[in-house]
Enzyme design. Structure first.
Site, PDB file in Angstrom:
ATOM      1  CE  LYS A 193      -4.078   1.713   2.529  1.00 28.95           C
ATOM      2  NZ  LYS A 193      -3.649   3.111   2.727  1.00 28.95           N
ATOM      3  N   GLY A 194       0.351   2.348  -0.526  1.00 31.24           N
ATOM      4  CA  GLY A 194       1.098   3.600  -0.535  1.00 31.24           C
ATOM      5  C   GLY A 194       1.389   4.101   0.867  1.00 31.24           C
TER       6      GLY A 194
ATOM      7  CB  THR B 179      11.084   4.097  -1.395  1.00 35.54           C
ATOM      8  OG1 THR B 179      10.124   4.277  -2.441  1.00 35.54           O
ATOM      9  CG2 THR B 179      12.443   4.585  -1.877  1.00 35.54           C
TER      10      THR B 179
ATOM     11  N   GLY C 117      14.017   9.943  13.231  1.00 31.10           N
ATOM     12  CA  GLY C 117      14.182  10.887  12.125  1.00 31.10           C
ATOM     13  C   GLY C 117      13.974  10.206  10.790  1.00 31.10           C
TER      14      GLY C 117
ATOM     15  CG  ASP D  31       5.881   4.890  -6.954  1.00 30.24           C
ATOM     16  OD1 ASP D  31       5.109   5.582  -7.650  1.00 30.24           O
ATOM     17  OD2 ASP D  31       5.788   4.803  -5.717  1.00 30.24           O
TER      18      ASP D  31
END
Length: 354
Positions: free
Chosen positions: A26-27, A32, A319, A57
Site C-alpha cells: 500500500k502507498g 522505497t 528521524g 513507481d
C-alpha cells in the site's frame, strides 16, 4: 525438528539464485526504504555480485532516499561499487517512442504519405495519445525489464546478478505483474492475424522488408521467458511491505492472494513503523503506549495469519531514513531482527538527517 521461520530476510539477502525481487504494498508504508534496505544488504553481503535497484513507481523516490539524482540509465550509488539505481520515466520513454515514430515516418516518406504522418507526430502527438492509456506506466516498466533481459543475453552493457524493484502502490504493481500473461494472450491473437494478413499489413504500414510476424514471434518468446522466470521461486520472489493497521493488513492479504493466483512466490512481509514498548519514561508517552497496543493487536493477527512467512518487524525511527549511511544502519534489521532492548539506541542515532 524446529520448523520456525526466521523473522528476518537473511535467507533472501544471502541468496545466490534470485534474479528478480519485487518489493510492494500500500502507498505510504515504506516500500522505497524497504527496497533500498534490501538492495544495500544484498550488495554488502555479496560484494562480488552486481545489483540493480529499479523504481517502477511514477513518484520516483530513490533519488530522495539516497540523496542523489538517478535517471533512466543505471548509475552506481555513491559509496557502493556493486549497487546501481535507475528510475523508469514513462514520459521520457513516450517521448523516445514518439521521436522514433517521427523518424520512421519521415524515412518512409518517399510516396508523400510519410511526410503527412511525420508532420502529425511532430510535437509529441503519439506521446500525448498513448500517455492517457490506462496502464501505460506499467507497460513501459515491463518494456524496460524486457530490454534489460535482452541486453543481458547479448552481453551488452553492464550485467546485473539481481534486480530489485521498488514498485508502485498495489494496484499499479498488480497490473504490472499481469502483463506477461496479458501480452502472451494478446500476441497469440496478433500472431493469428499477421499470419493471414502479414503481407498486406507490411504494405499498408510502409514497413518495407520488416518481418512483422518474425518480430511478433521474437517478442512473444521474450515475454514467455519473463513469465517463466517470474513464476520460478528460485529466481523470483515478492516481498510485501505494510504497517500494523487494519487497512494495510487488509490490502496485504489481497495482494498476497493475487500473487498466489499468478503463481508468484511470496513468503516475506516487512512490517514498518513499529513503536515497540520502551521501559524509559522519556520515550514512552501515553500516546505511544496506546499506539503500540493497537499495533500489537494487528501484529498478533499477522503472526497468526502468516506463520509460515518471514515476518520482519521494523522500528519507527526518530528521524528520516535518508542517505546511504542512515539506510545502511536501518537495513541491518532486515538481516538480524531488531531487539528494542539492545538496538533501541540506533533509532535515535537516525534523528539527525545527513
Amino acid at each position: 525438528m524446529d520448523l520456525t521461520v526466521e523473522p528476518n530476510l537473511h535467507s533472501l539477502i544471502t541468496s545466490t539464485t534470485h534474479k528478480w525481487i519485487f518489493v510492494g504494498g500500500k502507498g505510504g508504508v515504506g516500500k522505497t526504504t524497504s527496497s533500498c534496505s534490501i538492495a544495500i544488504q544484498m550488495a554488502l553481503s555479496q560484494p562480488n555480485k552486481q545489483f540493480l535497484l529499479i523504481s517502477t513507481d511514477p513518484a520516483h523516490n530513490l533519488s530522495d532516499a539516497f540523496g542523489e539524482k538517478f535517471g533512466k540509465d543505471a548509475r552506481k550509488v555513491t559509496g557502493m561499487n556493486n549497487l546501481s539505481c535507475m528510475e523508469i520515466d514513462p514520459s521520457a520513454a513516450l517521448k523516445d517512442m514518439n521521436d522514433m515514430a517521427v523518424s520512421r515516418a519521415n524515412n518512409n516518406g518517399s510516396d508523400g504519405q510519410g511526410d503527412d504522418l511525420g508532420s502529425l507526430l511532430q510535437g509529441g502527438a503519439l506521446a500525448d495519445l498513448t500517455g492517457s492509456i490506462p496502464g501505460i506506466d506499467e507497460a513501459l516498466s515491463f518494456m524496460e525489464v524486457m530490454k534489460h533481459i535482452k541486453r543481458q543475453e547479448q552481453g551488452e552493457g553492464e550485467t546485473f546478478d539481481t534486480v530489485i524493484f521498488d514498485t508502485a502502490p498495489t494496484g499499479h504493481t498488480l497490473r504490472f505483474l499481469q502483463l506477461p500473461n496479458t501480452l502472451s494472450k494478446l500476441l497469440e491473437k496478433f500472431g493469428e492475424i499477421t499470419n493471414k494478413l502479414g503481407p498486406m499489413l507490411n504494405s499498408f504500414m510502409g514497413a518495407g522488408n520488416v518481418d512483422i510476424s518474425g518480430k511478433l514471434n521474437e517478442l512473444k518468446a521474450n515475454v514467455e521467458t519473463i513469465r517463466q522466470q517470474f513464476t520460478d521461486p528460485d529466481l523470483t520472489t515478492f516481498v510485501c511491505v505494510c504497517i500494523s493497521e487494519f487497512l494495510s493488513l487488509y490490502e496485504t492479504e489481497r495482494l498476497i492472494q493475487e500473487l498466489i493466483s499468478y503463481d508468484m512466490d511470496v513468503n516475506s512481509i516487512i512490517v514498518n513503523q513499529l513503536l515497540f514498548a520502551e521501559n524509559d519514561q522519556e520515550h514512552n508517552c501515553k500516546r505511544c503506549q496506546a499506539r503500540w497496543k493497537m499495533q500489537k493487536k494487528y501484529l498478533d493477527q499477522i503472526d497468526e495469519l502468516y506463520e509460515d512467512f518471514h515476518v520482519v518487524k521494523m522500528p519507527l525511527c526518530a528521524g528520516e531514513i535518508r542517505g546511504l549511511n542512515n539506510l545502511t544502519k536501518f537495513s541491518q534489521f532486515l538481516n538480524k531482527e531488531y531487539n528494542p532492548i539492545t538496538d533501541g539506541k540506533v533509532i535515535y542515532e537516525l534523528e539527525d538527517k545527513e
